[in-house]
Design an enzyme around this catalytic site. Structure first.
Site, PDB file in Angstrom:
ATOM      1  CD  GLN A  95      -5.265 -50.672 -19.308  1.00 29.59           C
ATOM      2  OE1 GLN A  95      -4.492 -50.857 -18.380  1.00 29.59           O
ATOM      3  NE2 GLN A  95      -5.962 -51.654 -19.876  1.00 29.59           N
ATOM      4  CG  HIS A  97      -3.454 -46.949 -14.769  1.00 32.82           C
ATOM      5  ND1 HIS A  97      -4.401 -47.937 -14.768  1.00 32.82           N
ATOM      6  CD2 HIS A  97      -2.425 -47.413 -15.521  1.00 32.82           C
ATOM      7  CE1 HIS A  97      -3.975 -48.962 -15.493  1.00 32.82           C
ATOM      8  NE2 HIS A  97      -2.783 -48.670 -15.965  1.00 32.82           N
ATOM      9  CD  GLU A 114       0.943 -49.151 -16.381  1.00 33.56           C
ATOM     10  OE1 GLU A 114       0.472 -49.805 -15.437  1.00 33.56           O
ATOM     11  OE2 GLU A 114       0.469 -49.185 -17.526  1.00 33.56           O
ATOM     12  CG  HIS A 171      -1.576 -47.027 -20.856  1.00 36.93           C
ATOM     13  ND1 HIS A 171      -2.133 -46.247 -19.854  1.00 36.93           N
ATOM     14  CD2 HIS A 171      -1.509 -48.283 -20.332  1.00 36.93           C
ATOM     15  CE1 HIS A 171      -2.367 -46.991 -18.789  1.00 36.93           C
ATOM     16  NE2 HIS A 171      -2.002 -48.239 -19.057  1.00 36.93           N
ATOM     17  NE  ARG A 191     -11.328 -53.547 -18.613  1.00 38.15           N
ATOM     18  CZ  ARG A 191     -12.058 -54.110 -17.666  1.00 38.15           C
ATOM     19  NH1 ARG A 191     -13.302 -53.683 -17.456  1.00 38.15           N
ATOM     20  NH2 ARG A 191     -11.587 -55.082 -16.932  1.00 38.15           N
TER      21      ARG A 191
END
Length: 322
Positions: A95, A97, A114, A171, A191
């Site tokens: 995936q 972001h 993150e 990642h 995804r």
């Protein structure tokens, strides 16, 4: 008297989840495959609830809006961070972001940068982290052809590692890894690949987001350069994993407490903390609160100093807004 805000997690079932949140952290989790504990969360998809003090029973998102003084009267409309524990009993989807700009336009929420502290990792564990495409056209071709072995980078990890995952980084956590994740408060995930798994409830493959993934992935891949710093104070060790300017959104530390230590806020008016090992006490205004593995709390803005004592391993974070 102002107290620290102790929080109860919100548990999230996942196709890749397991039962380690119960066996490792002794949480009372629902039946089935539970992949995530949203431990310090004000996100509407899984807010955590305040357990104590005058705000007891309130969800963190409500408290952030109704009691801004606890958070230094912030300018943000939403609580900016989210702390999770993830149990990957199977590999997560590959995936990526979006950043704030893309997420605001397309998802109407924050982007998602993150980072992970690896609580446990089976021998020979690895992540998917980054890619080998030289330009966006090559990235699109490899994704659309499903050339995953050629595209994706494998990144070995072990217990105790720290990994920073800026938005735009392809990642995936893989089977046998448990992490504490500090992230922007966002639930947007695109995804690329999901191992052709079928959702047990729907009987269908989970949705992929190929075009969005191509749009938001950083090309070529760039690994962030971290400047990890360690400081010894008495018998205790304080490690800075990440802070501004490398991370514009949060600073993250590890506190290994072996004696009694006084602490203060560093980058923001309030501090998030998660006990990932050991037990001891938190002292605020002369009142002691017992803490142990699996406890999560916020030190609010009205508390300028506090003390920790015992044998504790804590991951702490603050938004970078001071």
């Amino acid at each position: 008297m102002i107290e620290p805000l102790f929080l109860s997690p919100s548990f999230q079932p996942k196709i890749w989840g397991g039962r380690k949140l119960e066996t490792v952290f002794n949480y009372q989790i629902p039946a089935g495959k539970i992949g995530e504990a949203w431990a310090i969360s004000a996100h509407p998809h899984g807010p955590s609830k305040i357990q104590n003090g005058p705000l007891a029973g309130e969800e963190l998102n409500e408290a952030f809006k109704l009691h801004p003084e606890y958070f230094g009267n912030p300018k943000e409309k939403v609580f900016p961070l989210l702390t999770k524990i993830l149990d990957a009993d199977a590999s997560l989807s590959v995936q990526v972001h979006p950043d704030d700009e893309y997420a605001e336009v397309h998802e109407h929420e924050l982007g998602k940068t993150e980072c992970w502290y690896v609580i446990q990792a089976d021998p020979d564990s690895y992540l998917i982290y980054g890619h080998h495409a030289k330009n966006r056209q090559e990235l699109a071709e490899m994704i659309n052809k499903g050339e995953w072995d050629q595209l994706l980078r494998k990144y070995p990890v072990k217990t105790g590692d720290f990994i920073y995952v800026p938005s735009g980084t392809i990642h995936a956590l893989n089977k046998g890894i448990m992490v504490l994740e500090t992230q922007q408060s966002s639930d947007t995930t695109y995804r690329l690949y999901d191992y052709d798994r079928v959702d047990e409830k729907t009987g269908e493959k989970r949705e992929l987001h190929l075009q969005q993934s191509i749009d938001v992935t950083t090309v070529p891949n760039v690994d962030p350069k971290l400047n990890v710093k360690e400081q010894q104070r008495g018998a205790s060790t304080f490690t800075t994993y990440i802070e501004a300017p490398i991370s514009p959104f949060f600073s993250v530390w590890q506190w290994r407490i072996k004696d009694r230590q006084k602490l203060t806020h560093q980058r923001a008016p309030y501090t998030l903390a998660s006990v990932i090992e050991g037990k001891g006490s938190l002292s605020v205004d002369g009142k002691d609160y017992p803490i142990q593995k699996g406890v999560h709390f916020i030190i609010p803005a009205q508390v300028s100093t506090w003390e920790l004592a015992g044998d504790l391993q804590i991951i702490a974070s603050e938004p970078n807004n001071k």
